[in-house]
Structures are given as structure tokens and as C-alpha cells.
Design a protein around this motif. Sequence first.
Motif, mmCIF file in Angstrom:
data_model
loop_
_atom_site.group_PDB
_atom_site.id
_atom_site.type_symbol
_atom_site.label_atom_id
_atom_site.label_comp_id
_atom_site.label_asym_id
_atom_site.label_seq_id
_atom_site.Cartn_x
_atom_site.Cartn_y
_atom_site.Cartn_z
ATOM 1 N N LEU A 34 0.925 -1.208 -0.039
ATOM 2 C CA LEU A 34 -0.046 0.078 0.158
ATOM 3 C C LEU A 34 0.824 1.258 -0.002
ATOM 4 N N MET A 37 1.948 1.966 -3.282
ATOM 5 C CA MET A 37 0.660 2.432 -4.242
ATOM 6 C C MET A 37 0.474 4.023 -3.792
ATOM 7 N N PHE A 41 0.436 6.935 -6.116
ATOM 8 C CA PHE A 41 -0.675 7.796 -6.576
ATOM 9 C C PHE A 41 -0.339 9.311 -6.202
ATOM 10 N N ASN A 60 4.486 -4.880 -6.211
ATOM 11 C CA ASN A 60 3.125 -5.468 -5.811
ATOM 12 C C ASN A 60 1.956 -5.645 -6.863
ATOM 13 N N LEU A 63 -0.604 -7.930 -6.654
ATOM 14 C CA LEU A 63 -2.067 -7.945 -5.810
ATOM 15 C C LEU A 63 -3.168 -8.028 -6.903
ATOM 16 N N CYS A 64 -3.064 -7.359 -8.071
ATOM 17 C CA CYS A 64 -4.012 -7.754 -9.013
ATOM 18 C C CYS A 64 -3.865 -8.950 -9.956
ATOM 19 N N PHE A 82 -3.923 -11.884 -18.234
ATOM 20 C CA PHE A 82 -2.810 -11.178 -17.403
ATOM 21 C C PHE A 82 -2.567 -11.767 -16.289
ATOM 22 N N HIS A 103 8.197 -4.601 -18.514
ATOM 23 C CA HIS A 103 7.041 -3.705 -18.784
ATOM 24 C C HIS A 103 7.311 -2.260 -18.378
ATOM 25 N N LYS A 108 2.170 3.747 -13.565
ATOM 26 C CA LYS A 108 1.198 4.148 -12.540
ATOM 27 C C LYS A 108 0.123 3.023 -12.266
ATOM 28 N N PRO A 110 -3.651 2.256 -11.046
ATOM 29 C CA PRO A 110 -3.771 1.343 -12.224
ATOM 30 C C PRO A 110 -3.317 1.759 -13.652
ATOM 31 N N HIS A 111 -3.017 0.868 -14.407
ATOM 32 C CA HIS A 111 -1.930 1.305 -15.691
ATOM 33 C C HIS A 111 -2.881 1.190 -16.877
ATOM 34 N N PRO A 113 -3.020 0.033 -21.100
ATOM 35 C CA PRO A 113 -2.709 -1.149 -21.671
ATOM 36 C C PRO A 113 -0.907 -1.173 -21.896
ATOM 37 N N HIS C 92 1.103 -15.865 -25.578
ATOM 38 C CA HIS C 92 1.392 -15.419 -24.225
ATOM 39 C C HIS C 92 2.792 -15.815 -23.929
ATOM 40 N N PHE C 126 -10.504 -6.429 -14.978
ATOM 41 C CA PHE C 126 -10.957 -6.656 -13.422
ATOM 42 C C PHE C 126 -12.361 -7.584 -13.621
ATOM 43 N N MET C 129 -12.031 -10.729 -14.512
ATOM 44 C CA MET C 129 -11.741 -11.503 -13.618
ATOM 45 C C MET C 129 -12.672 -11.977 -12.401
ATOM 46 N N GLU C 271 -6.154 -2.050 1.613
ATOM 47 C CA GLU C 271 -5.021 -2.095 0.493
ATOM 48 C C GLU C 271 -6.026 -2.268 -0.932
ATOM 49 N N MET C 275 -7.460 0.956 -3.058
ATOM 50 C CA MET C 275 -7.055 1.187 -4.449
ATOM 51 C C MET C 275 -8.680 1.332 -5.132
ATOM 52 N N LYS C 278 -9.601 4.792 -5.019
ATOM 53 C CA LYS C 278 -8.955 5.506 -6.008
ATOM 54 C C LYS C 278 -9.496 5.260 -7.405
ATOM 55 N N TYR C 279 -9.593 4.074 -7.772
ATOM 56 C CA TYR C 279 -10.084 3.641 -8.744
ATOM 57 C C TYR C 279 -11.606 4.436 -9.099
ATOM 58 N N TYR C 283 -11.259 6.476 -12.271
ATOM 59 C CA TYR C 283 -11.424 5.593 -13.496
ATOM 60 C C TYR C 283 -12.596 5.084 -13.630
#
Lengths: 391, 264, 300
Positions: A34, A37, A41, A60, A63-64, A82, A103, A108, A110-111, A113, C92, C126, C129, C271, C275, C278-279, C283
Amino acid sequence: MLGMIMNIDINNSLYGVCPKGWRNVASACISGGLLYMLLMFCGLGLFSSNSIAAAADELNCVLCHKYRGLSRIDEKGDFRLFYINQGLFNKGPHKRIQCKDCHTDIDKIPHDPAKDVDCTVQCHLTEPSGEEKFTHKPVAEVLAKSVHGTANMDEEEIEYPEDYPYCTDCHDQPLYRPLSFFKGQAAGVSERGLSRCKTCHQTGDFAEDFYNHVTSRLQKMRVSAEIVNLCAKCHGDGKFQERHGLQGNVVASYWETFHGKAAYFGSDATPDCIDCHVVYGENVHSIAGKDSRTSATHEANVAATCRASECHANAGEQIAGYQVHTDYDDPDKYPMQHYMLKFFKYLMAGVMYFFVTIIFLELLRRLFPNFSFFKPRKEIRQTTISTAGNE
Amino acid sequence: MQRYPKIVRRNGKRYFFRFSLVQRMQHIILFTTVITLALTGFPLRYYNQPWAKPLYEFFGGIDIAPWIHRITGLILLALFLFHTGYWIYLFFKNRVGRLIREKALTVGNVIKEFFSMEMIPNKKDFYDLIDMFKYLLFFSSRRPHYDRISWKEKFDYFAPYWGIPILGPAGVALWFRDEITQYVPGIALNAFYIMHTDEALLAAIFLFFVHWYNVHYSPEKFPMATVFLTGYLSEEEMIHEHYDEYERIMKEEGLELEIISQNH
Amino acid sequence: MLDALKAIIRTLYIIALMGFTLWYGYFLYPVIFGTTEVETEEDFASQEIEAFFGEGTTEEEKEFMKSLKQQQRISTTDLGYMVIEEQYVKGHFHHVGMKVETDDNSICTRCHGAVPHDKAKTIRAFLNMHAFYMACETCHVRPEDDEQEWEFRWYDKATGKVVANPPGLNTLDESMYGNYSAKISPGGIKQDGSFKFINGPKELAFVERYLKEEGRLDDTQKSKMKKVIHRNVNEDPLICDGCHTISDEPYLPFTLLGYPQRRLHELTSTEVVGMINKYQEFYIPNLLRGGGVDKDVETE
């Protein structure tokens, strides 16, 4: 040449930027992700690539990216997955590379593509045989000059530039294939062998990495059949072969040889494409077309290629005359094979259909044992009983 | 050498001598090796068929199965050599020996004797073939009267006897591919490969169907003819398959009156 | 009598053997004259394309045939001490180390597929997912006001049956982590006390039947049915903070669904929640706040 690459890899991973306790750092990073992040941010997340000790996931990202279904269909209509399997990622030499090393455009979370990865960028590891930052650039340069690259061609000469392979067209994420030599050779890590390394090199995963890296390089990184399937991605495609003026289906003809059959049944010792098309002891990326004087498959070099020490060492010069990629349907190029095969085919057909006919008639005859169009005189009056009746 | 009675009686039935013990043993070695060779060879030819891999694994996979194949092949080659010696021995003992005793040993006579051996195709086979077609096509109801070895059996015999000299040396050459290329051009390996694999296919599809029809599938034999074990053929079978020989032996044994007609 | 029977059996056997002989002759032809060349997948596909569509094949048609060929392709990596069998994903680089199971029991994926989210560019991956282990109904359908509260259960992707604790939910084994082979889906308790998903076998059978016989409807009826079928799809899907919340009552009852404390903590930790916030701020498109779409995506 192979050795050269090997050295780079080994040393790089093992002697590179101080790896002390990097795993601990990694786990600290995950729990403290965090912080990173938040830094990002706040727009402070401009990383210096060699800031701290190597850690695979300093940012991290998992994390996703640890979630299996993270995916979409891209604009070209291809499925993009991914998900990062950390267990497998850590089984290869890239385990010490950060996501961002490859990469590079991700700055940042979220990034957006991500762009395609450029394997020739420098990563944060130092190549230990020199002082340079590590990069796959030297390999890319060898490839560019090989038959798979366009560096030696005039611009007008290059047809179908999109057909020439990029690193990732052949390589997926590399994985160690360690070997154990403790009391006989076997696949995998020898815990007893490793424990000897660890007598002195106790810190972190240093010994494990070194062991994995070195023993993996003492054998092929992939089994023969996988290499063949890899080359077949292009060279198994008839249209591709035609576009580049190459001989028909070389993959199919390879599978028809004993080399191919052994590979199919899982032999690791049998030659795959690379073994014959790369000059013995040279960098595998340096494959040259057979018209090139330096090619392993140039007429003048074939014998030496076959007689490489692990292969047909006792063979005569004439072994070069063996035609590996025989196309039996091509009477102009392979007349002997074509007509021999034809001879056997017609012999087989002649013999077999003759007997199939006779046996069929014989069976039919058994159904009507006493019938005939013409009866010789002495048989006319005979009261005949079928053979069946008697048994 | 053991003398076999031409006719033996068991349970009131007559049985006619056909194969000596040595011959029967040769046959057993022949078929066990051929089957083993086929089972360890064809998975390679048809490597991408679903049955190939499991079958090959059963024989030990790529590390062991080739050795089973090679050693079995050597046994078969040894059998071939033995058999060649065997018939040459019999030829000299029975035929050349007789010529010597009769003081008629000339090149011409030896050649004549050679061509009168029972396995050598002759004019009668040709007429038998015509007779057979007449019978099969319903032009006649008389079965062909085969002698001791019918043309079919000669074919059965020469199939392996020509097959092994093609398959065997080609197999050995592929085995010692390195050494052989010091003497022959590399393209010969291509030729050996075709010889080995395609002659093997011919042998396999022939044996599986034609030979096994003659001794297994055929309604009179099903499930299995026993002559390869006992060495003796029943009277019934003699009448159907070797009528000329049957008549001759019956006459020789003084049983002329007991001869049964073929269409009894 | 016995002789007659024998004769019949013999005759039948002979006829069968004649059949075998004919078959053998038929069988031999490809064995003897079989092609020496093995056709590659590509050649085969291109031949089939031509047979299907004639000349002048479009990109769409090619893509369709290729998809048909490549479905469920597995790639194998032999490391000697272990063999990795995984889903083949074209181009891939990273090893995924798993096979993507198909969900045979979702009524939605029949048409919408397993990777349906595409509109909201920044978060579509996401959303996909989540679609990996949550049925569409979980977010896109909500109980009516007069309906009793829904309950949630896992269903097995292959069988559609309720599973109590999918493997991978409660494990520390990395290779199994998140590998559920199951999806969360809403349902209710019936009067007899048994649990029933809102879209179960009956609804699935309806979808199958509908897809099979859609061609019999006229064009107007098709439009009508489309509307009817999607009637209970909520225009405002459940969004992230419905579940990823620090509050005590997330929309999905994680504990009842078998999530261990550790995982529960992950999902609702500062965490993740941080996030997401923030999204949300930067976003999350209007799409997820009232049926709009991403600002740079055109309305359908």
C-alpha cells in the motif's frame, strides 16, 4: 557461443546486484504494498530501477495479477490473459527481475494497456562477467544477422517482414530444468547436492538459484518434441514455406524419420531441429540458410554436423548423403525414395488384393459347395454332401 | 534323424505326417519373433496413432523397445541362417546322397533334384492355380488336387524367406548406421529405411490376413489348426487340402481300398 | 437337429468372414496407399475453410475456423522433474500453469462467453476476472423489492451442483490459490427447504431450446424475446464497493461462502478498498453508476 550466453545468464543472476535476503524484502513489500501505491498515487512513484535489492514484485503487481481470470479480448480479437502464476514465474531465471524491468512503460497503478516488451532493454541486474547492465541485446544482434533476421538483407530484398520472428515468438517465460548428478543423473534438484553448496553459501536463495541455473544450462532447455513444435509454428505451415521459397513440409518429413519418432516418444537424446541446423557449439540464434557457407546444413558441412561428438561420431563422411527431409511425393527431387516406395506399394496392393479376392471367392464357394456351371460326366450322378454336413 | 511314421492312428482316425519336430520348433521361433518385431516396430511406423504410444510404453518405451526389437531381429536372422543350413543339409543328405549312391552325380542331376524339391514352385502349381480358379468361379465342382505343398503354402513359405533377407540386413544397417556409412553412401540409409518398413508392412498385413485365414479364420480351422503343434494333419484335412499326396501315401501304405473320394 | 444348427452357424460364420474380407480390402487401401505427408493443423484448417466458404474467405470466417481448431488446446512444457500442462494462449509469454475450464452451467455464457466485459476499458480485465468465479447473475441481477433476500452458493462449473467449499478457497498452496472450478451464484430456499439457484437446470434447458429454435421466430419476435429474456437484468449492476467494503455487511456473505478470515481480510482490506476508492475517483466510468458507458466508448 552457447557458452557465452550461458555465462551471461548464470553470472548475472547469481553474482549480480546484491541479492541478500531479497525474499524477505519481497514479502515485506507485499504486505507493505500500500505504501508503494500511495507513493505512486501521489505522483512520487518514479522509480530508479536499481534503487533497492532485487525483488520480483517490488511494485506489488500481483495484488491484481494473482487473480486467474484477469483477462480480456483485445482489439485484434485475441484473448489476453494477465494472470501471473507466481509459483511458475519463480521457477525460472527471470525470478529476480522486476515486472517493471520488462514492462517499462508501466509507471502508475492502475495502468494503461502495456506496450509490447522489448527484450533488448537493460534491466537492473549487472552482467557479472563485465560491469554492464544486463540485456538480451547481443542475442538479438546475432539473431538479426541469422537467417531469421533481416540485418544482412537489402531493404528491397525483405519480403514479408512480418514473418521474421521476434524473441517472444519462440521463447515463452524461461523455466529452469535442473539436473541432479548425485549418485546417477536424474531430473530435478538434488537436495544432497544442494546441501553441499549451502554449507558455505547460506544466505537467501543464492545456492538454489546458482544450482538451478548452472544445471539447467548443462542440458537442453526444452525436450526435442517441444522444439520441433516450436519451429513448426512457422515451418509447419505450407503457405509460409511457399512464401519464403522453402522446401515443402519439413516438419512432417522430420516426424517421419527415426529422429522424429524418437522425439515423439519423448526421447531427450534424439536431435531436434536445432541440433542439425545450428553449427556445433555455436549460438543457437545464429542459424544460417543452407546456401550460406557457414551453415550447419551447407553441403560441405553436413557431414561434420552429423558426426558431432554426441551423435554419429563413428560415421563416415558419406553420412551427409542421408536425406532427412524426404518428400516421397516428389519424384524429381527424391527419385529413389519415390520409386522404391511406389514399388512396395504396388507389390503390397498386388499381393494383398489377389489374396483378398481369392479368400472371398473361397468363402463364397463354401456357401455353394456343389454348384458349378459345367459338370464333368462322372460327377453328375454323385450324391454330394456338403463338407459342412460331414463335420 | 528321427523317422516319423507317415500315418498314425488315434481314436480310430488316421493322421498324416507333415512337420518334424525341428520344423515345428523353427516355426514357433519364427512366429514369436515376428510378432514381437511387429509389436515393437509398428508403433514407430504409426507413431502418431493413439495406440502407438501405449504399446511402445508397454515394451519399455524409446530406451528399451528398440533393444528388444534388435535382439529379436538377431534371433530371427539366426533362424534364417539355421533354416538355410537346414535345407541345404537335407538336400545333400537326402538327394545328393542318393545320387552318389546311385552313382548318378552330375551337375544336371543335381539341378534337377534341386528343382524337384517340394518347396520349389513347379508346373503342377500352375495347373493347380487354374484348377482352383475353375473351382472358385463355379466352372467346376472339383477341388484342386494339391500335392504335399500347395502353391499357397509355397507362397506362405517364400514370403518370409524373401522377406527376411530384405528386412534383416536393412535393419542391421539401420542399427549400425554410423559404421555402414563408411562403406555405402548415406542415401542407402533412406533405401534401407523404406526396405525395412514397407517390407515389414507387407509381411504384417499378409500374415495377419492370408496366413491367419489359412490356419485360424477359415471355417474348417477355426479357432486354430493344430498341425503346427502336433505335426500331423487329419485325414479330412488331407483330403481337402492335399488330395494328391493323400492318394499317394494311402497307396504307399497299402491302403488303396480305403481311399475316400474328395466329394464323399 | 444339432447338425442343422451347426450348418446354420457355419453359414453365418462364413458370411461374417466374407464381410471381414471385404472390410479388410477396404481397410488396406489407405494403409497401402496412405499419404506419406502428415497434414499440419494449419493446412487442415485452410482446407476446411475453403470447403466451408469457398474462395475469398473473409477474416471473420478465418478467425472462426481457427477458433474451432484451437479450442481447448493445451501446451506442454516438460521440465524433466515436472510437466506443466496449461491452457494454450496465443502469443502468451508467461506460464499460466492452469487449464481454463468451461462453465457448462451458465445460461449467460452460452451467448456472452466467458470474457464478456469490454465496454469499460480501464476495468474490463478486473470485471472479467470476477466473471471467472462469479456467475453473471450475482452482479447483474438483483432481487425484486417484494422478493425475499437471496442466498449465495458455489456451483461446480462442470456439474452445476452446489459445492460447499471449492478447493483453492481455503488453501495456502500457491498452485491451487484461486483455482476454484466453481462460481458464486444467487438462489433461494424453496418451500421444501432445498436450495435452488435462480438460474438452474430448468432455465438452462430453456436457453438450449431457445438457441436451437430461434430460427423459427420471425425478426420481430426475436427482438421481443431478446427483451423478455433479459428482463430481469439490472441496469445498475452491483459495483465494487458492494463487496469490497470495510463495513460489516458486504453484499456477498463471504464467511457463509466459506472464505477464511485471511482471504476475507484481503478482499476488504484497506489495500484493496483503498485502491478501489482510487479507481472510483479516477477511473470508474459512469457505466457502473447508472447504466452509462465509458466516456470514450460509444453507446450501443
